[in-house]
Motif scaffolding. Sequence first.
Motif, PDB file in Angstrom:
ATOM      1  N   GLN A   1       0.801  -1.224   0.000  1.00 46.34           N
ATOM      2  CA  GLN A   1       0.000   0.000   0.000  1.00 46.34           C
ATOM      3  C   GLN A   1       0.835   1.276   0.000  1.00 46.34           C
ATOM      4  OE1 GLN A   1      -0.661  -2.392   2.466  1.00 46.34           O
ATOM      5  NE2 GLN A   1      -2.652  -3.201   1.871  1.00 46.34           N
ATOM      6  N   VAL A   2       1.945   1.289   0.752  1.00 45.39           N
ATOM      7  CA  VAL A   2       2.632   2.561   0.991  1.00 45.39           C
ATOM      8  C   VAL A   2       3.944   2.731   0.244  1.00 45.39           C
ATOM      9  CG1 VAL A   2       1.569   2.682   3.280  1.00 45.39           C
ATOM     10  CG2 VAL A   2       3.912   1.808   3.053  1.00 45.39           C
ATOM     11  N   ALA A   3       4.387   1.701  -0.486  1.00 45.07           N
ATOM     12  CA  ALA A   3       5.616   1.863  -1.266  1.00 45.07           C
ATOM     13  C   ALA A   3       5.448   3.029  -2.240  1.00 45.07           C
ATOM     14  CB  ALA A   3       5.943   0.583  -2.021  1.00 45.07           C
ATOM     15  N   LYS A   4       6.507   3.778  -2.443  1.00 48.50           N
ATOM     16  CA  LYS A   4       6.414   5.004  -3.244  1.00 48.50           C
ATOM     17  C   LYS A   4       5.881   4.740  -4.643  1.00 48.50           C
ATOM     18  CE  LYS A   4       8.954   9.298  -3.802  1.00 48.50           C
ATOM     19  NZ  LYS A   4      10.231  10.001  -3.545  1.00 48.50           N
ATOM     20  N   LYS A   5       6.232   3.615  -5.225  1.00 46.87           N
ATOM     21  CA  LYS A   5       5.839   3.337  -6.602  1.00 46.87           C
ATOM     22  C   LYS A   5       4.374   2.931  -6.750  1.00 46.87           C
ATOM     23  CE  LYS A   5       7.554  -1.436  -6.282  1.00 46.87           C
ATOM     24  NZ  LYS A   5       8.525  -2.426  -6.834  1.00 46.87           N
ATOM     25  N   VAL A   6       3.712   2.613  -5.641  1.00 48.61           N
ATOM     26  CA  VAL A   6       2.309   2.156  -5.736  1.00 48.61           C
ATOM     27  C   VAL A   6       1.333   3.025  -4.960  1.00 48.61           C
ATOM     28  CG1 VAL A   6       3.021  -0.242  -6.082  1.00 48.61           C
ATOM     29  CG2 VAL A   6       2.475   0.558  -3.766  1.00 48.61           C
ATOM     30  N   ARG A   7       1.816   3.916  -4.094  1.00 47.87           N
ATOM     31  CA  ARG A   7       0.911   4.592  -3.151  1.00 47.87           C
ATOM     32  C   ARG A   7      -0.152   5.457  -3.830  1.00 47.87           C
ATOM     33  NH1 ARG A   7       5.353   8.518  -0.251  1.00 47.87           N
ATOM     34  NH2 ARG A   7       6.075   6.457   0.416  1.00 47.87           N
ATOM     35  N   LYS A   8       0.143   6.012  -5.011  1.00 45.40           N
ATOM     36  CA  LYS A   8      -0.872   6.825  -5.688  1.00 45.40           C
ATOM     37  C   LYS A   8      -2.076   5.999  -6.111  1.00 45.40           C
ATOM     38  CE  LYS A   8       2.002  10.603  -7.426  1.00 45.40           C
ATOM     39  NZ  LYS A   8       2.488  11.321  -8.638  1.00 45.40           N
ATOM     40  N   GLU A   9      -1.840   4.717  -6.368  1.00 43.96           N
ATOM     41  CA  GLU A   9      -2.925   3.837  -6.797  1.00 43.96           C
ATOM     42  C   GLU A   9      -3.528   3.043  -5.636  1.00 43.96           C
ATOM     43  OE1 GLU A   9      -3.920   4.138  -9.856  1.00 43.96           O
ATOM     44  OE2 GLU A   9      -2.225   5.438 -10.387  1.00 43.96           O
ATOM     45  N   LYS A  10      -2.811   2.974  -4.532  1.00 46.46           N
ATOM     46  CA  LYS A  10      -3.240   2.107  -3.439  1.00 46.46           C
ATOM     47  C   LYS A  10      -3.690   2.845  -2.185  1.00 46.46           C
ATOM     48  CE  LYS A  10      -2.657  -1.920  -5.332  1.00 46.46           C
ATOM     49  NZ  LYS A  10      -3.805  -2.857  -5.509  1.00 46.46           N
ATOM     50  N   LEU A  11      -3.511   4.177  -2.148  1.00 47.63           N
ATOM     51  CA  LEU A  11      -3.935   4.955  -0.993  1.00 47.63           C
ATOM     52  C   LEU A  11      -4.959   5.991  -1.418  1.00 47.63           C
ATOM     53  CD1 LEU A  11      -0.528   5.707   0.820  1.00 47.63           C
ATOM     54  CD2 LEU A  11      -2.175   3.907   1.373  1.00 47.63           C
ATOM     55  N   VAL A  12      -5.991   6.185  -0.595  1.00 51.07           N
ATOM     56  CA  VAL A  12      -6.913   7.301  -0.795  1.00 51.07           C
ATOM     57  C   VAL A  12      -6.743   8.236   0.404  1.00 51.07           C
ATOM     58  CG1 VAL A  12      -8.838   5.962   0.218  1.00 51.07           C
ATOM     59  CG2 VAL A  12      -9.313   8.030  -1.116  1.00 51.07           C
ATOM     60  N   TYR A  13      -6.353   9.478   0.104  1.00 46.48           N
ATOM     61  CA  TYR A  13      -6.103  10.463   1.154  1.00 46.48           C
ATOM     62  C   TYR A  13      -7.420  11.165   1.502  1.00 46.48           C
ATOM     63  CZ  TYR A  13      -1.123   9.808   0.350  1.00 46.48           C
ATOM     64  OH  TYR A  13       0.142   9.273   0.250  1.00 46.48           O
ATOM     65  N   LEU A  14      -7.881  10.965   2.720  1.00 49.62           N
ATOM     66  CA  LEU A  14      -9.131  11.560   3.169  1.00 49.62           C
ATOM     67  C   LEU A  14      -8.923  13.037   3.459  1.00 49.62           C
ATOM     68  CD1 LEU A  14     -10.243   8.762   5.672  1.00 49.62           C
ATOM     69  CD2 LEU A  14     -10.917   9.017   3.268  1.00 49.62           C
ATOM     70  N   GLU A  15      -9.731  13.894   2.812  1.00 49.55           N
ATOM     71  CA  GLU A  15      -9.690  15.331   3.042  1.00 49.55           C
ATOM     72  C   GLU A  15     -11.107  15.825   3.276  1.00 49.55           C
ATOM     73  OE1 GLU A  15      -6.758  17.701   0.618  1.00 49.55           O
ATOM     74  OE2 GLU A  15      -6.932  15.939  -0.673  1.00 49.55           O
ATOM     75  N   HIS A  16     -11.295  16.511   4.385  1.00 46.54           N
ATOM     76  CA  HIS A  16     -12.635  16.953   4.771  1.00 46.54           C
ATOM     77  C   HIS A  16     -13.266  17.817   3.683  1.00 46.54           C
ATOM     78  CE1 HIS A  16     -15.971  18.075   7.270  1.00 46.54           C
ATOM     79  NE2 HIS A  16     -15.672  19.363   7.179  1.00 46.54           N
ATOM     80  N   GLY A  17     -14.499  17.467   3.288  1.00 44.27           N
ATOM     81  CA  GLY A  17     -15.244  18.248   2.309  1.00 44.27           C
ATOM     82  C   GLY A  17     -14.877  17.974   0.867  1.00 44.27           C
TER      83      GLY A  17
END
Length: 335
Positions: free
Chosen positions: A215-231
Amino acid sequence: MPTTLPLKKKDFVSDQDVRWCPGCGDYAILAAIQKTMPTLGLPKEKFMFVSGIGCSSRFPYYMNTYGFHTIHGRAPALATGIKCTNPDLSVWLITGDGDGLSIGGNHLLHVLRRNLDINILLFNNRIYGLTKGQYSPTSEVGKVTKSTPLGSLDAPVNPLRFALASEATFVARTYDTDVKHMSQIFTEAASHKGVSFIEILQNCVIFNDGAFEEQVAKKVRKEKLVYLEHGKPMTYGAAGNHGVKLNGFELEAASWDEGGEVPSDVLVHDQTAENSTLAYLLTQFDDPLPVGVFRKVERPTYDDGINAQVELAKSKKPSDLAALYRSGANTWSVS
């Protein structure tokens, strides 16, 4: 003498040699904390770091602040006493998946439900590192370790679900290879009036290397992480054309053409929702894996409440102690 503001990162670095294994994620977490503390506008004398037992629990030695290294699992109890008797302190509780969720699980539950105004950082590496690689409460089913040579049979604890079920008012997740994101989460936690619970995905290079690499490796994180941002919509992907939507009682991933508008059924994050159902659903989602603030709501704090009771009791203190002794129906004279 009290320190003079403003402070810099170096002001929070102690004179102790940092003794973690080379490559341990704890180094990055320490750096993020030392980077964040000067931005909070408090002198060093207003910070207190409390820890239990484990690799993470060496933390107070490496911070040039007040600190208390307690016993296994009992840091929440000590932090409660410290905050209630010194309410002007900014208290940071450092724990791990073993210290906090095994022997300390009962203490952690109560400090969360009471909404004590402290910040809890739980380092989760899915292993017991200090005692050399036994499975922990967050280890996966089937995990082969020195204490489970045929594989773990235990269903793992999800730290965020535990925190939400305990009615924590601030719940977040970050990871050790992104100092900027950690600092943002720490800053938001510090500004929250109430208990803040932060799970930090942390790598143990010796006994559980690559625990969160998918999930957090630099090469995959854009596709494997969703960054929660209010609103903001829950989108992810290098092109921003993937998102999270609700299908009945389940969350699922969705995608659309690059450059197109975000579909209306993509969820918009609301960290301030009183009902924690959606936040709870997000804790069960792992592809993509949500990181950021899941919940941030306001509720009276335990330390404010208990100090208000103390002041009330003081205001009712009788002026004549001898008269108090002789009052009521349960007094008698001995001749």
